[in-house]
Write an enzyme that holds these catalytic residues in place. Structure first.
Site, PDB file in Angstrom:
ATOM      1  N   LYS A 214       0.837  -1.199   0.000  1.00  0.00           N
ATOM      2  CA  LYS A 214       0.000   0.000   0.000  1.00  0.00           C
ATOM      3  C   LYS A 214       0.877   1.257   0.000  1.00  0.00           C
ATOM      4  CE  LYS A 214      -3.523   0.195   2.993  1.00  0.00           C
ATOM      5  NZ  LYS A 214      -4.886   0.492   2.532  1.00  0.00           N
TER       6      LYS A 214
ATOM      7  N   ARG B   6      -2.792   3.185   8.825  1.00  0.00           N
ATOM      8  CA  ARG B   6      -3.136   1.899   8.217  1.00  0.00           C
ATOM      9  C   ARG B   6      -1.921   0.981   8.109  1.00  0.00           C
ATOM     10  NH1 ARG B   6      -8.023   2.877   4.549  1.00  0.00           N
ATOM     11  NH2 ARG B   6      -8.157   5.151   4.510  1.00  0.00           N
TER      12      ARG B   6
ATOM     13  N   GLY C 159      -7.497  -7.268   5.410  1.00  0.00           N
ATOM     14  CA  GLY C 159      -8.332  -7.343   6.613  1.00  0.00           C
ATOM     15  C   GLY C 159      -7.682  -8.030   7.791  1.00  0.00           C
TER      16      GLY C 159
ATOM     17  N   MET D  40      -4.842  -7.106   9.401  1.00  0.00           N
ATOM     18  CA  MET D  40      -4.217  -6.240  10.403  1.00  0.00           C
ATOM     19  C   MET D  40      -5.076  -5.002  10.634  1.00  0.00           C
ATOM     20  SD  MET D  40      -0.273  -6.824   9.414  1.00  0.00           S
ATOM     21  CE  MET D  40      -0.610  -6.343   7.747  1.00  0.00           C
TER      22      MET D  40
ATOM     23  N   ARG E 181      -4.017  -1.136  -6.389  1.00  0.00           N
ATOM     24  CA  ARG E 181      -3.244  -2.382  -6.288  1.00  0.00           C
ATOM     25  C   ARG E 181      -3.686  -3.307  -7.410  1.00  0.00           C
ATOM     26  NH1 ARG E 181      -6.103  -4.570  -0.730  1.00  0.00           N
ATOM     27  NH2 ARG E 181      -8.215  -4.595  -1.526  1.00  0.00           N
TER      28      ARG E 181
ATOM     29  N   HIS F 179      -6.613 -43.183  -2.143  1.00  0.00           N
ATOM     30  CA  HIS F 179      -6.932 -43.948  -3.349  1.00  0.00           C
ATOM     31  C   HIS F 179      -8.006 -43.248  -4.171  1.00  0.00           C
ATOM     32  CE1 HIS F 179      -9.149 -47.111  -5.588  1.00  0.00           C
ATOM     33  NE2 HIS F 179      -7.920 -47.480  -5.884  1.00  0.00           N
TER      34      HIS F 179
ATOM     35  N   SER G 158      12.139 -41.982 -15.031  1.00  0.00           N
ATOM     36  CA  SER G 158      10.935 -41.222 -14.723  1.00  0.00           C
ATOM     37  C   SER G 158      10.793 -41.187 -13.210  1.00  0.00           C
ATOM     38  CB  SER G 158       9.718 -41.878 -15.361  1.00  0.00           C
ATOM     39  OG  SER G 158       8.567 -41.145 -15.013  1.00  0.00           O
TER      40      SER G 158
ATOM     41  N   ASP H  10       6.490 -42.056  -4.327  1.00  0.00           N
ATOM     42  CA  ASP H  10       7.275 -43.006  -3.540  1.00  0.00           C
ATOM     43  C   ASP H  10       8.609 -42.419  -3.123  1.00  0.00           C
ATOM     44  OD1 ASP H  10       5.390 -44.881  -3.332  1.00  0.00           O
ATOM     45  OD2 ASP H  10       6.247 -46.325  -4.714  1.00  0.00           O
TER      46      ASP H  10
ATOM     47  N   CYS I  10       6.613 -38.674 -13.245  1.00  0.00           N
ATOM     48  CA  CYS I  10       5.247 -39.143 -13.436  1.00  0.00           C
ATOM     49  C   CYS I  10       4.503 -39.254 -12.110  1.00  0.00           C
ATOM     50  CB  CYS I  10       5.219 -40.472 -14.184  1.00  0.00           C
ATOM     51  SG  CYS I  10       6.037 -41.800 -13.284  1.00  0.00           S
TER      52      CYS I  10
ATOM     53  N   TYR J 175      10.636 -33.760 -19.454  1.00  0.00           N
ATOM     54  CA  TYR J 175       9.190 -33.618 -19.488  1.00  0.00           C
ATOM     55  C   TYR J 175       8.586 -33.855 -18.120  1.00  0.00           C
ATOM     56  CZ  TYR J 175       8.888 -38.656 -19.230  1.00  0.00           C
ATOM     57  OH  TYR J 175       9.002 -39.946 -18.793  1.00  0.00           O
TER      58      TYR J 175
END
Lengths: 874, 874
Positions: free
Chosen positions: B25, B94, B103, B105, B338, B456, B764, B769, B831, B851
Site C-alpha cells: 500500500k 493503516r 483485513g 491487520m 493495487r 486412493h 521417470s 514413492d 510421473c 518432461y
C-alpha cells in the site's frame, strides 16, 4: 588377449604372488619350488586359460603348443615319458583357484595309465599290485570326472569283487583281482559313457584339463562361490604334476600336517599320516592315521626333513601352514602348502605367539584373526564330544550365539515365574513380540519358529547377549496344549532341550556347556586392537546389566539406550497404555507423571554403571500401537484395569493402526505431536543425571532424537530438552554436561546433513532404518525376495547384515561430508545392527566416523574390526 | 541497523519498487504521488521499524524524531495541525505489508479527534453532525484496536441510542445524539480498558502505530500467513495519511473500482460507489452501492478524471488495478491502487487482451495467470447463483475438481448397474479400494468419508478427471442400511446430491452445472505457453478414454500407463487371482496366458489413440495381496470360482500379508521373482505395437520397470523385455522402435543413478514413492501428524502436494546430474502426482528434466507452469 600370452608356467617360473593367474595351489607349489622345498616337478595352466575356455568353449590358440613344450620339460626332468610303454610318466591334474574352494572342483590322478603303460609300470616298479591298483584308481577317477560315469557303478563293481573273494578291504585284493576290475571298469565306461576309455595319454590329458576347466562352472562350485561371496575370479588354474606314490611299500607313506595345532594354537608339529598309502586313504578314514610322533619314531630322517620344511615354510610364509606330503620309497615330497584353517582359539593364540616370536609384527597379528570368529570365544559353547552324541531335533537360524540348556516354556509369564525361582528355561514361541521381553530376560535361551536374523527375537536376544535360535520353520508351537512338534517329534513343557545359538542347532536333552575365557591371549589381542584402532567402540544397552557386560567387553560408552524397552516391564506398560489411551493432554500428563520416577530410576542405574563414559539415550521411537495389547484376553484385562470399555480400547487401537508403520507416526513425530512425552523423558534423564552427579560420578548424558528428517523437527525437540535441562539444573543446583543430537536414519536427513548439523551436536546412523528407507526394503517383509536377490547377485550380501556400501553407505558418506563441512566438532557414530559387523565397521572407519556402537557381545568384534580397518588403511 | 537508518518515507520519497520496506500500500501510494495522481499527502513508517519493534518491544532511537519531522511536513502540506483546536489535522493510520493480507491487520481512522478538535472541526466544516460522527467513529476504532475494548460494547451503545430514539439507521441520529454517544463511548473505554481515552493527538498517534505494529503478530495474521505460505517478510509498514471524507455532503462520495471487469475480464470500467459516505459504508452493505455509470451521470467531471486516472494507472502498472477513491466536496482523491484479484476466466482474457493491446508482451502474459487457477476452466462448474441458494451438507477435501450431480449409491456394483443404464450416480464410500475402480468409472462423482488428497479415491478420481470430495470426516456411511448421515441429516440411496470437487462442498439436491470452455482466449494462452516452454508435457493415462482426453488437453505422450489398473476389470481380476493363487510356475503361466490377450487389447487401444506419441508402460507394480479379496463374501465367491478352499485362499492371503507393503514385495521385485509376469506383459506390449504398426501407425512403446533400487534389477528385467521384443518382432516381422527405462522412486536409485543410467534409456521420477521413502513418510499414515507439521512450519507445504525441493528434490537433482554424466542421451521425466503442480513443474524445469507427466486434467496447468518456468528463467 595378447597373442604372446603365456598360458602355462612351469613351477620354477612362478611364485606365491601370482595367485590370481596360477591359483593358490599353483602359486604355492611354484613358491615351494623356488625356495628349494622338494616338490614333484610340474606346471600350471593359468586361470586366464580357463576363462578363455569358459567363454569360447575352446582352447586359446597357443595353449596346445605351450602344453607340449611343458610336458617335454617335465618328461626331461622326470626322465620318463607320458604314455611310454617302457618308462611311463604319470601325472596328476588338479584344479586350484585363487581362493580356496576345497573339494568343489575336480581332480584326476595317475593320468597316463593305459593297457600298455600299466605293464611298463609293473616292470619298472616290480610291484604288480601297485601298478594295477593305480590303473584301477585312474579309471575310476577319469571315468567319473572326465567321462561322466556315476561313481556308484565303479563302487558296485569293486564291492562285487570283494564280495566274490569274501574280503572286506580293498587292500585284500591282489594284482589279479585288480586286473579283472580294470577290465570291468572299462566295460562300465563303455556302457555308461557310450564310448571307449581313451588309451592315448595325451588325449587323456587334454580331456582331463577340459574337465577341470569345466568344473569351475559346475553347480556345486557356483553355489560354493555364492555362499562364500567369492566374486571376480577368472576361473580355476590347472596344475599338472608328476605323480609320486606313498603306497609303494613300507618305506612309503603320505600325510597331512599343520605347522601348529589348528585346534588350540599350540606351537607343536601336528598332523596325521599313513604308511604305504595314497593321500585319499588318509582322508577316506578307512585306516586310522597315525600321529606325527609315530613318523618321528618310524622314519626319523624323513621326519627331521619334514620338520625342517615345516619350520622353513612357516618362517617363509609367516603363518601357520597346512601341508600335504608323500614319502615315496624313502624320498620326501611336499605336494601342497597353504594357510592353515584354525579355530578362533587357535587363531588368537597363534597371532599372539607369533608376535612374541617376532615372526610377525603387531599389525599383522591384528589382521590374522577374523573378527566374526571371536563370537565363538565370547559365549558359552557346547561340549564338542557330548554334542556329537546328542539327538539333533532341528536346525534353525543362528540368531544369537552361545549355548543354552533349559526346560521348555511357552509364554513369557511362565518364563518369569520359573526364572524367578532360579530355574533354567528356554522360551519357545512362534515369534516374539515386545510383550515377551521380560520373559526373554528370564529365559536362558529363545527358540522361535518364525522370523529371520533380524526378527524381534533375534535383535532383542543379541542385545541381551542371550542365545537364540530363530526361524526354525518346522517347529509348530501349540501354546494351548503346551507342546511343540517337529515332524513326528513332540516336546512338552518341562522337557529339557539345548540350543546352540552359534549354529542354530536344537538338541533334545541336556548337553554340558563350556564357559568362555576372556583373559590370556584374548586379552592381549584386544589390547593390541585398542592400540591400533582409531574408531571408538560403544554399546547398545538398555539396562544396567547389559551396560555392565558391555563395559567388561571394553565398551567405551553407550551408543544407544532405547527407552522404549523399559516401557514394557511390570506396572510401566500399564502407565504407558494409560497415556496412549488418554483422550487429552491432562490424561497423558497424569500417566506420564507415573512413568517419570520409573524412567529416572532406570537412568540412575545405567549412569551409575557407565560412570564417566558417555551415554546416548534415545527418546521414544516406536509407534504407540506397539504398546497396546492385541490378544482378546489382554484387551479385556486392560479394560478391567483402566475402567475403559473393550470397545473403546479396540477403537483406539483401530485409530492407531497404520498401513506402513515403519514410515508412520513414530520417532520424533511422537514428541512433536505430544511434546509432553519428550518433556517427561528429558526430565527423567536430567533428574537421574543430577542425582548421580551429586554422588561424584561425572555423568555424560547425550540425548538423541530419533527419525529426524528435516532440521526443524530437531530444533523443536531440542528446545524442549534444553528447557527441561535448564529447569532441572536450576532445581537441583547441579551443572550437567550434556549434548543433544540425532539419529540419521531417514534418507532426507542424510542428504540435508549440512542443515541438521547446525543444530545437532552429534549424529548416530540408524543403519537399519536407513537401509529400509534408502533401499525401499522392509526388513520384516523382505524374506519373500531378499534371499533370491542375494542368490541372483543383485545384492552381494544381505544389506541388513552388512552395510550396502554403494547405496545406504553412500548416503552415510554424503551425510558425513555435509555434516562436518558446517560443524567441525560434530561427533558421528553408528548404532544400527551393522555396528558390530566387521565389513561395516571397516566401512565406518573409512568414511571417518568417530565410533561404532553394537550389542554388548559384539563389542570385542567391533574393537578388532576397527583395528583391522586402521591397519589396512596404512 | 545503521544509525542513519531512514525509518520513514514521505510519499513523494518512495516508489513502487520499495514494497519490501514500504509495504504494498505504501509503495503504491508513493508511486501514485510520484506520477501525479491526486493522493492525500502522508508518509510511511517502514517494515524495518515494525521488525525492530517486534524484536525489541520499543521503537528504534531515531523513529520518534523522524515521526515529528514528517508530521510537521504533513501539517505544512495540509495547512492544518494535529490536535489543533482551531484547525485540526485528522489522519488515518493503516497497516500494509509487502504482500497483501486483506483485513488481517489493524487500521485507525479520524485520528486527531478529541474533545477540543471536535469543536474546531464543527467550526471549520460548519457540519456539526459530521464532526461528532467522525469523533464517534474514531472512539470506536481506537477503543477497539488500540485499547482492546470489544466491539460489542460500542455496538450495544449505538443500538441503545437508536432504540431510544425509535430509529433504524445510524444516519437518522443527529449531532446531539452522536454527542451523547461520544460521552457513552468514553465511559465504555474507561470501564473496559481500565483507563482514560487519551485526548492528546500525538499520544493517540503513537499508540495507534504500536497497535498496527502489534497486529503483525496477532493470531489471525499469523494463521493467514501460514495458510498462504507467506514467509520471510519483515513486518507491516504503517501508512499515516491525511484524512479525506466522502461523507461531507452531496458533492462527496466514495467507492472502489477496477480498471477492467474482474469477473469476466472485459475491458470496461467496473466499480461501485456511494454518495455522501465513508469507505466503510461501501463495504458494510447497509446502503446498496451504485454502478460507475451512475457516477458518470451524477458527477461527470469527477468521473472523467477518475477514468483518466484508471487508464493512467493501468498503463503505468501494466496490469488490471483495484482502486479506492473518495470525492470530498467535489475534489477526487485516490486512496489506494493495487493489482486486482480476478477469476480464472478474467485472468486469461485480460492477459490475452493486454498482449493484443500491446500493453504487455507475451512472456508477461504467461506469468499473469496462476496455473492452478486453470483448473476452474477445465471442469464443469456449478452455477454460482443456484449454488448460493442450495443447502450445503458438509465440506470435505477438494480432492478432484469439477462438479457432479447424481443419485447416491453405496457400492461399486450398484454404480455399474445404474451407470450402464445411463443414470447419473454419485458413489459414496467410507473409503475406496482398487476393487471400486470400475464403479468409480461409471459414477459421475465420488464422495468418501476417509482419506486425504492423496488417498486412493483422490488419486484415481484425478486420474479419471472425475469430480471427487474426499475425507468428509463427518459423513458416516451405513452401506448395509443404504444411507449416510451427517450429524442429523440423512441421505438415502437414490437421493440426489451435488458435489463441488473444486471446493469440497457437498450439497443436497441437484444444482445446474456450467460446461468448461477450452477455446478462445484459453486456446490462445495455451498456444503462447507452448511457444515458450522447454519442458515436454505428457499424461498419466491407463485407458484409451483417458488418453483421448489428455491429447485434447495437449498431452504429447503418455508418461505413465499403469498396467495394474487394467487388472481389476471384469474377468481379468479372476485371471489375476488365479495367477496369484497358483502353486507353481505352470499354474501361473496358465493364468497369465488368459491375461495376455486382454492386456494386448488394452495396449492396442492406447497405441491407436496416441499414434506417433511415445507411450510409457509400466510393468506390474503393486503388491499381489492388493488383488486378493478381503471381504468374506468375495473370498467365498473366489473359492467357488477357482475350486480352491476358503481356507487355502485365506492362508495364501495371510502368506502375502506384509507389515510395510510399501517397502515390500512389489515393483520389479515381482518381475524378478516371477519373470513370467514381465514376460507376459512385454509380450502384450510388443504384440499390440506390432499390430498397430502394421496399420501404419508409428507406435513408440517405452517399457518402464518400477521400483528399481540397484542396477542389477533393471538389467535382469531388461534382459527379459529385450528377449520378448526380439521374439515378437521376429514372429510378426515388424520392427518396433522402443526404449527401456526405469522409475526413480527408491532413494538408492537416485544416488546410484550413474550406475543405473548405463542400463536405462530413460528415467521417470516416481515422486510419490520417492517422497515416501526419502522422507520416511507413509502417505496413508501421515494424516496423524503431517497437517500439524505444515502448521508448525516443519514442512512449508505438504510434500505430497508440492515437491519437497530441499529433500526429495535434492535426490532428484543428484540423480539428474549423475545420470546425465554417464548417459548424455538419457531422457528424464516425472510421473508422480507432482507432475501437475505448478511449483513442482518449475522445479523440474530448473533441474533440467525433459518432461513432466500428470493426469489428463492437469495437462494445461503443466503446460502453463512449464512456460512460466521458462520465462522466469530468462
Amino acid at each position: 588377449m595378447a597373442k604372446s600370452e603365456k598360458w602355462i608356467y612351469y613351477f620354477s617360473e612362478g611364485n606365491t604372488k601370482m595367485r590370481e593367474i596360477l591359483g593358490g595351489k599353483g602359486a604355492d607349489l611354484a613358491e615351494m619350488t623356488r625356495i628349494g622345498v622338494p616338490v614333484p616337478p610340474g606346471f600350471t595352466i593359468t586361470t586366464k586359460a580357463c576363462a578363455f575356455f569358459s567363454a569360447n568353449k575352446k582352447w586359446p590358440k597357443k595353449l596346445e603348443g605351450q602344453l607340449k613344450a611343458n610336458i617335454a620339460r617335465l618328461e626331461k626332468d622326470m626322465n620318463k615319458k607320458l604314455g611310454d610303454a617302457i618308462n611311463p610318466l604319470l601325472v596328476s591334474v588338479r584344479s586350484g583357484a585363487a581362493v580356496s574352494m576345497p573339494g568343489m572342483m575336480d581332480t584326476v590322478l595317475n593320468l597316463g595309465m593305459n593297457d600298455e603303460t600299466v605293464l611298463g609300470q609293473v616292470r619298472k616298479t616290480g610291484n604288480e599290485r601297485f601298478a594295477w591298483d593305480a590303473y584301477r584308481r585312474f579309471l575310476q577317477m577319469f571315468g567319473n570326472v572326465v567321462m561322466g560315469v556315476e561313481h556308484k557303478y565303479f563302487e558296485e563293481a569293486l564291492e562285487n569283487a570283494k564280495h566274490t573273494k569274501g574280503v572286506k578291504y580293498d587292500t585284500e585284493l591282489d594284482a589279479k583281482d585288480l586286473q579283472r576290475i580294470v577290465a570291468v571298469y572299462k566295460d562300465i565306461i563303455r556302457k555308461h559313457a557310450g564310448k571307449e576309455f581313451p588309451q592315448d595319454a595325451k588325449e587323456q590329458l587334454k580331456l582331463s584339463i577340459n574337465a577341470v576347466f569345466g568344473s569351475w562352472n559346475n553347480q556345486r562350485a557356483i553355489t560354493y562361490r555364492e555362499l562364500n561371496h567369492i566374486k571376480g575370479l577368472l576361473g580355476t588354474a590347472v596344475n599338472i604334476q608328476a605323480m609320486v606314490f606313498g603306497n609303494m611299500g613300507d618305506d612309503s607313506g603320505t600325510g597331512v600336517c599343520f605347522s601348529r595345532n589348528p585346534s588350540n594354537g599350540e606351537n607343536a608339529f601336528y598332523g596325521e599320516w599313513l604308511f604305504n598309502a595314497q593321500g585319499e586313504d588318509v582322508v577316506a578314514g578307512i585306516r586310522t592315521p597315525l600321529p606325527m610322533s609315530e613318523l618321528k619314531k618310524k622314519m626319523p630322517k624323513q621326519y627331521a626333513e619334514l620338520n625342517a620344511i615345516r619350520l622353513k615354510l612357516e618362517k617363509h610364509f609367516k603363518d601357520m601352514q597346512d601341508m600335504e606330503f608323500t614319502i615315496q620309497q624313502g624320498k620326501l615330497y611336499m605336494l601342497q602348502t597353504r594357510r592353515g584353517k584354525r579355530t578362533a582359539h587357535a587363531a588368537v593364540r597363534i597371532a599372539v605367539d607369533m608376535v612374541k616370536e617376532k615372526l610377525i609384527d603387531e599389525k599383522t597379528a591384528i589382521l590374522r584373526v577374523e573378527p566374526s570368529q571371536l563370537d565363538q570365544l565370547l559365549h558359552k559353547t557346547l561340549d564338542t564330544v557330548a554334542k556329537k552324541k546328542a539327538r539333533l531335533l532341528i536346525t534353525g537360524l543362528p540368531a544369537s550365539p552361545g549355548a543354552a540348556v533349559g526346560t521348555v516354556v511357552f509364554n513369557a509369564e511362565k518364563a518369569v515365574e520359573l526364572g524367578e525361582k532360579g530355574e533354567s528355561v528356554i522360551l519357545v514361541r512362534t515369534e516374539t513380540s515386545p510383550e515377551d521381553i521380560k520373559g526373554m530376560n528370564y529365559a536362558k535361551g529363545i527358540l522361535t519358529a518364525r522370523g529371520g536374523m533380524t526378527s524381534h527375537a533375534a535383535v532383542v536376544a543379541r542385545g541381551m547377549g542371550k542365545c537364540c535360535v530363530a526361524g526354525a520353520g518346522e517347529v509348530v508351537v501349540n501354546e494351548h496344549e503346551k507342546k511343540f512338534c517337529v515332524k513326528d517329534a513332540e516336546v512338552r513343557e518341562g522337557d529339557w532341550i539345548t540350543l546352540d545359538g552359534s549354529t542354530g542347532e536344537v538338541f533334545v536333552g541336556k548337553i554340558p556347556t563350556v564357559e568362555p575365557a576372556l583373559s590370556g591371549d584374548f586379552a592381549v589381542l584386544m589390547k593390541l586392537a585398542d592400540k591400533y584402532r582409531r574408531l571408538g567402540v560403544r554399546t547398545n544397552a538398555d539396562t544396567p546389566r547389559d551396560s555392565e557386560v558391555a563395559v567388561k567387553f571394553g565398551a567405551e560408552g553407550i551408543g544407544l539406550c532405547r527407552t522404549e524397552h523399559m516401557f514394557f516391564e511390570g506396572d510401566r506398560i500399564k502407565a504407558v497404555r494409560e497415556m496412549i489411551l488418554a483422550d487429552d493432554l491432562e490424561g497423558r500428563k497424569k500417566a506420564l507423571a507415573k512413568l517419570l520416577p520409573m524412567q529416572r530410576s532406570d537412568f540412575i542405574g545405567i549412569f551409575t554403571v557407565m560412570k564417566h563414559r558417555p551415554v546416548i539415550i534415545r527418546t521414544l521411537d516406536p509407534p504407540l500401537h506397539e504398546f497396546l495389547p492385541k490378544e482378546e484376553k489382554d484387551v479385556e484385562e486392560l479394560a478391567h484395569e483402566t475402567g475403559m470399555s473393550v470397545e473403546r480400547i479396540r477403537q483406539k487401537t483401530e485409530e492407531l493402526h497404520e498401513f506402513n508403520p515403519m514410515l508412520g507416526h513414530r520417532g520424533c513425530r511422537l514428541g512433536i505431536i505430544f511434546p509432553e512425552i519428550t518433556e517427561m523423558q528429558a526430565r527423567a534423564i536430567f533428574e537421574a543425571a543430577a542425582e548421580v552427579k551429586k554422588k561424584g560420578i561425572p555423568v555424560k548424558p547425550e540425548v538423541m532424537i530419533p527419525l529426524v528428517g528435516i532440521v526443524k523437527e530437531l530444533e523443536l525437540q531440542k528446545e524442549i530438552v534444553e528447557k527441561v535441562a535448564a529447569e532441572v539444573m536450576k532445581e537441583k543446583k547441579v551443572k550437567i554436561d550434556y549434548m543433544i543430537g540425532t539419529m540419521i536414519e531417514v534418507p532426507r536427513a542424510a542428504i540435508t546433513a549440512d542443515e541438521i548439523a547446525k543444530t545437532a551436536e552429534f549424529f548416530s546412523f540408524g543403519t537399519n532404518d536407513l537401509t529400509q528407507m534408502g533401499l525401499g526394503l522392509s526388513r520384516d517383509d523382505a524374506g519373500k525376495f531378499l534371499p533370491a536377490y542375494v542368490k541372483l547377485g543383485i545384492y552381494n550380501k544381505d544389506p541388513f547384515q552388512a552395510i550396502d556400501q554403494e547405496g545406504a553407505g553412500q548416503l552415510m558418506k554424503i551425510c558425513v561430508e555435509k555434516g562436518r563441512r558446517v560443524n567441525k566438532k560434530l561427533k558421528i557414530g553408528i548404532c544400527g545392527e551393522h555396528g558390530g559387523e566387521p565389513s561395516s565397521v571397516e566401512f565406518c572407519h573409512r568414511i571417518g566416523l568417530d565410533y561404532v556402537s553394537c550389542s554388548p557381545y559384539r563389542v570385542p568384534i567391533a574393537r578388532l574390526a576397527a583395528a583391522q580397518a586402521a591397519v589396512k588403511e596404512k
